[in-house]
Write a protein that holds these residues in place. Structure first.
Motif, mmCIF file in Angstrom:
data_model
loop_
_atom_site.group_PDB
_atom_site.id
_atom_site.type_symbol
_atom_site.label_atom_id
_atom_site.label_comp_id
_atom_site.label_asym_id
_atom_site.label_seq_id
_atom_site.Cartn_x
_atom_site.Cartn_y
_atom_site.Cartn_z
ATOM 1 N N ASN A 306 0.814 -1.424 0.368
ATOM 2 C CA ASN A 306 0.109 -0.096 0.068
ATOM 3 C C ASN A 306 0.971 1.051 -0.047
ATOM 4 N N ILE A 307 2.585 1.011 -0.019
ATOM 5 C CA ILE A 307 3.191 2.290 0.195
ATOM 6 C C ILE A 307 3.761 2.406 -0.801
ATOM 7 N N ASP A 308 3.822 3.559 -1.567
ATOM 8 C CA ASP A 308 4.309 4.067 -2.524
ATOM 9 C C ASP A 308 5.799 4.702 -2.305
ATOM 10 N N GLU A 309 6.564 3.439 -2.677
ATOM 11 C CA GLU A 309 8.279 3.290 -2.505
ATOM 12 C C GLU A 309 9.259 4.613 -2.526
ATOM 13 N N GLU A 310 8.550 4.836 -3.127
ATOM 14 C CA GLU A 310 9.639 6.437 -4.122
ATOM 15 C C GLU A 310 9.108 7.422 -3.408
ATOM 16 N N VAL A 311 7.997 7.263 -3.166
ATOM 17 C CA VAL A 311 7.301 8.764 -1.789
ATOM 18 C C VAL A 311 7.540 8.506 -0.846
ATOM 19 N N ALA A 312 7.694 6.924 -0.128
ATOM 20 C CA ALA A 312 7.890 7.218 1.442
ATOM 21 C C ALA A 312 9.882 7.526 1.445
ATOM 22 N N LYS A 313 10.082 6.742 0.602
ATOM 23 C CA LYS A 313 11.656 7.391 0.214
ATOM 24 C C LYS A 313 11.649 8.721 0.493
ATOM 25 N N ASN A 331 1.096 13.441 2.356
ATOM 26 C CA ASN A 331 1.791 11.990 2.283
ATOM 27 C C ASN A 331 1.392 11.440 3.128
ATOM 28 N N GLN A 332 2.665 11.091 4.151
ATOM 29 C CA GLN A 332 2.614 10.338 4.869
ATOM 30 C C GLN A 332 0.678 9.561 5.679
ATOM 31 N N PHE A 333 0.510 11.154 6.121
ATOM 32 C CA PHE A 333 -0.916 10.775 6.257
ATOM 33 C C PHE A 333 -1.924 9.435 4.950
ATOM 34 N N GLU A 334 -1.347 10.078 4.307
ATOM 35 C CA GLU A 334 -2.717 8.645 3.328
ATOM 36 C C GLU A 334 -1.866 7.738 2.879
ATOM 37 N N MET A 336 -0.284 5.725 5.893
ATOM 38 C CA MET A 336 -1.336 5.593 6.998
ATOM 39 C C MET A 336 -2.806 4.401 6.676
ATOM 40 N N ASN A 337 -3.296 5.993 6.041
ATOM 41 C CA ASN A 337 -4.839 5.470 5.889
ATOM 42 C C ASN A 337 -4.700 4.204 4.676
ATOM 43 N N ASN A 338 -3.972 3.794 3.827
ATOM 44 C CA ASN A 338 -3.813 2.857 2.915
ATOM 45 C C ASN A 338 -4.093 1.670 3.274
ATOM 46 N N MET A 339 -3.447 1.611 4.306
ATOM 47 C CA MET A 339 -2.491 0.707 5.803
ATOM 48 C C MET A 339 -3.628 0.007 6.308
ATOM 49 N N GLY A 340 -4.875 0.960 6.514
ATOM 50 C CA GLY A 340 -5.709 -0.014 7.280
ATOM 51 C C GLY A 340 -6.632 0.371 8.733
ATOM 52 N N PRO A 341 -7.341 0.589 9.073
ATOM 53 C CA PRO A 341 -8.058 0.831 10.068
ATOM 54 C C PRO A 341 -6.679 1.247 11.390
ATOM 55 N N MET A 342 -6.160 2.204 11.773
ATOM 56 C CA MET A 342 -5.006 2.124 13.137
ATOM 57 C C MET A 342 -5.819 0.409 14.209
ATOM 58 N N GLN A 343 -6.219 0.865 14.596
ATOM 59 C CA GLN A 343 -6.272 -0.104 15.593
ATOM 60 C C GLN A 343 -5.180 -1.354 15.389
ATOM 61 N N GLN A 344 -5.870 -1.542 13.628
ATOM 62 C CA GLN A 344 -5.959 -3.337 13.260
ATOM 63 C C GLN A 344 -3.942 -3.373 13.068
ATOM 64 N N VAL A 345 -3.730 -1.972 12.014
ATOM 65 C CA VAL A 345 -1.770 -1.672 12.117
ATOM 66 C C VAL A 345 -0.945 -1.707 13.583
ATOM 67 N N MET A 346 -2.013 -1.238 14.652
ATOM 68 C CA MET A 346 -1.257 -0.902 15.721
ATOM 69 C C MET A 346 -0.591 -2.612 16.428
ATOM 70 N N PHE A 371 -6.912 16.840 10.121
ATOM 71 C CA PHE A 371 -6.244 17.610 9.348
ATOM 72 C C PHE A 371 -5.883 17.892 7.947
ATOM 73 N N LYS A 372 -6.159 16.710 8.113
ATOM 74 C CA LYS A 372 -6.033 16.479 5.834
ATOM 75 C C LYS A 372 -7.407 17.716 5.549
ATOM 76 N N ILE A 373 -8.647 18.163 6.667
ATOM 77 C CA ILE A 373 -9.695 18.836 5.850
ATOM 78 C C ILE A 373 -8.746 19.922 5.647
ATOM 79 N N ILE A 374 -8.272 20.804 6.411
ATOM 80 C CA ILE A 374 -7.533 21.350 7.122
ATOM 81 C C ILE A 374 -6.517 22.039 6.621
ATOM 82 N N MET A 375 -5.511 21.342 5.216
ATOM 83 C CA MET A 375 -4.637 20.895 4.879
ATOM 84 C C MET A 375 -5.415 21.555 3.198
#
Length: 445
Positions: A306-313, A331-334, A336-346, A371-375
């Motif tokens: 789910n994470i774009d390697e180039e963007v992450a790098k 980009n960081q937030f996106e 994180m979202n792509n990896m699934g619900p935070m409870q599941q990831v943690m 934060f995403k809405i604000i940005m």
């Protein structure tokens, strides 16, 4: 996942955490806690007693290997016996011949069509381009639902709502997609008995000659799932199971254990409503998460998918150098979202497991969305250079985002703390606990 089962089991294991000596009384107490947790999750009582007896016998009679404490040994025994309860070994879906033909079956309401969408998305991530054939001539909206799914996934679909002959539809779909790598056949859900499913499977089996027949079982039906799995596994040598709706069912443990006991291979589980809430069923990883021990391998796989390697790098390089902008944080937030619900990831992070309260992760997810809405209300110039955001700009952004000005300040504070903390990593080469606490703490305010 599975309601409160994971929390109950990890709490049982926690009782051993501070103990240097594990005596008979402690073992019996922990075993009773495990019994209670499993029975409340609808696992068969006889199965629970067999499991708890094995745990108790091993914990009291086996000597810990060298270098392992008594506490660690008991935790290992609990883990091993829980894994054995759910089938021990993961069974993968092996794509062998071409075309690889998958026949989907399930009782009405089992989530079969939704699961087809989830498996298709999983296969796409693996580099395949599946095609789907609709042979469901019973449910009026079956073709339309599949059409919506395939349009979203950009994959091919064959079906004809006017044709009421399922076998004819199967033949025409086979011909249309004969050069496809994978063909998935959706069928009409039955609402009576397992025998109806088997009869339909036998008829379609002669026409399709499937490479794999998959039965979708609703995880909320509990121990009854075992009867369906048994009838299915006895009728076919190439059958596998997908258990759906394991996203909060108190009966989920009953369905999983009942199916595993039949010997029918569970290959995937559906863990939520979203199309990405779907994973390979691996008893070892599954139990590791339930006991709060983490699952770093699945976490790595999710990141790779789910994470774009180039963007992450690029983001990490900017973080380390201190040139981190709000664009990078977005980009960081996106990611994180792509990896699934935070409870599941943690829950997959060793050392965290079930220690992070659900309220915390919910708060974190809500804060990220805010934060995403604000940005989204900021200009490109402000995103690249947040120092420009003073009083008048903050007022404009708050009106555009529909939030109070203090939330703009929260976002900027989190951004600055992230940039400083990560820049510190680049200088020291390590990440101190104070920095972790400071970053995570921002979301709770």
């Amino acid at each position: 996942m599975l309601g409160n089962l994971g929390e109950s089991l990890s709490n049982s294991v926690k009782k051993l955490a501070g103990m240097t000596v594990v005596d008979k009384k402690t073992v019996k107490e922990v075993v009773k806690d495990i019994q209670r947790a499993l029975i409340q999750s609808d696992v068969n009582v006889q199965l629970v007693f067999k499991l708890s007896k094995r745990i108790e016998d091993r914990a009291l009679n086996e000597k810990p290997p060298k270098g392992i404490t008594a506490r660690e040994h008991v935790i290992t025994i609990i883990y091993e016996e829980m894994v054995n309860l759910l089938g021990k070994d993961a069974v993968k879906l092996e794509i062998t011949e071409k075309p690889f033909k998958i026949l989907f079956l399930g009782l009405q309401g089992s989530g079969k069509t939704t699961t087809i969408g989830k498996l298709s998305k999983y296969l796409i991530k693996k580099g395949y381009n599946p095609a789907i054939v609709c042979t469901d001539t019973w449910r009026p909206a079956a073709y339309e639902q599949l059409k919506q799914l395939t349009d979203e996934l950009d994959i091919s679909l064959y079906g004809d709502p006017e044709n009421k002959d399922a076998l004819d539809l199967a033949k025409k779909g086979l011909e249309k997609f004969k050069n496809q790598r994978i063909i998935i056949f959706d069928t009409a859900g039955r609402h009576k008995q397992e025998s109806d499913l088997i009869e339909e499977m036998n008829q379609l089996d002669k026409v399709i000659n499937p490479s794999e027949s998959i039965l979708v079982i609703d995880g909320t039906i509990g121990q009854i799932a075992g009867e369906q799995a048994k009838a299915f596994s006895q009728a076919t040598d190439i059958g596998s199971i997908i258990i759906s709706k394991l996203d909060g069912s108190g009966k989920g443990g009953g369905a999983l254990s009942a199916v595993a006991e039949t010997g029918a291979p569970i290959k995937f589980i559906g863990t939520g409503e979203k199309i990405d809430d779907f994973e390979v069923f691996d008893p070892e990883r599954f139990i590791s998460r339930l006991l709060g021990m983490g699952d770093i391998q699945t976490l790595i796989e999710k990141a790779e998918e789910n994470i774009d390697e180039e963007v992450a790098k690029n983001t990490m390089n900017k973080l380390m150098s201190g040139k981190f902008t709000l664009v990078d944080m977005q980009n960081q937030f996106e990611m994180m979202n792509n990896m699934g619900p935070m409870q599941q990831v943690m829950s997959m992070i060793p050392g965290l497991g079930n220690k992070v309260p659900k309220e915390f992760t919910q708060m974190t997810e809500n804060k990220i969305e805010s934060f995403k809405i604000i940005m989204s209300s900021m200009t490109a110039e402000e995103m690249e250079n947040p120092k420009l955001i003073k009083k008048s700009r903050a007022q404009r952004i708050s009106r555009g985002a529909g939030v109070e000005e203090k939330e703009i300040k929260e976002l900027l504070k989190y951004y600055n703390n992230t940039r400083k903390a990560m820049k510190g990593i680049g200088k020291r080469g390590s990440f101190g606990g104070r920095n972790v606490n400071r970053l995570m703490g921002q979301f709770m305010r």
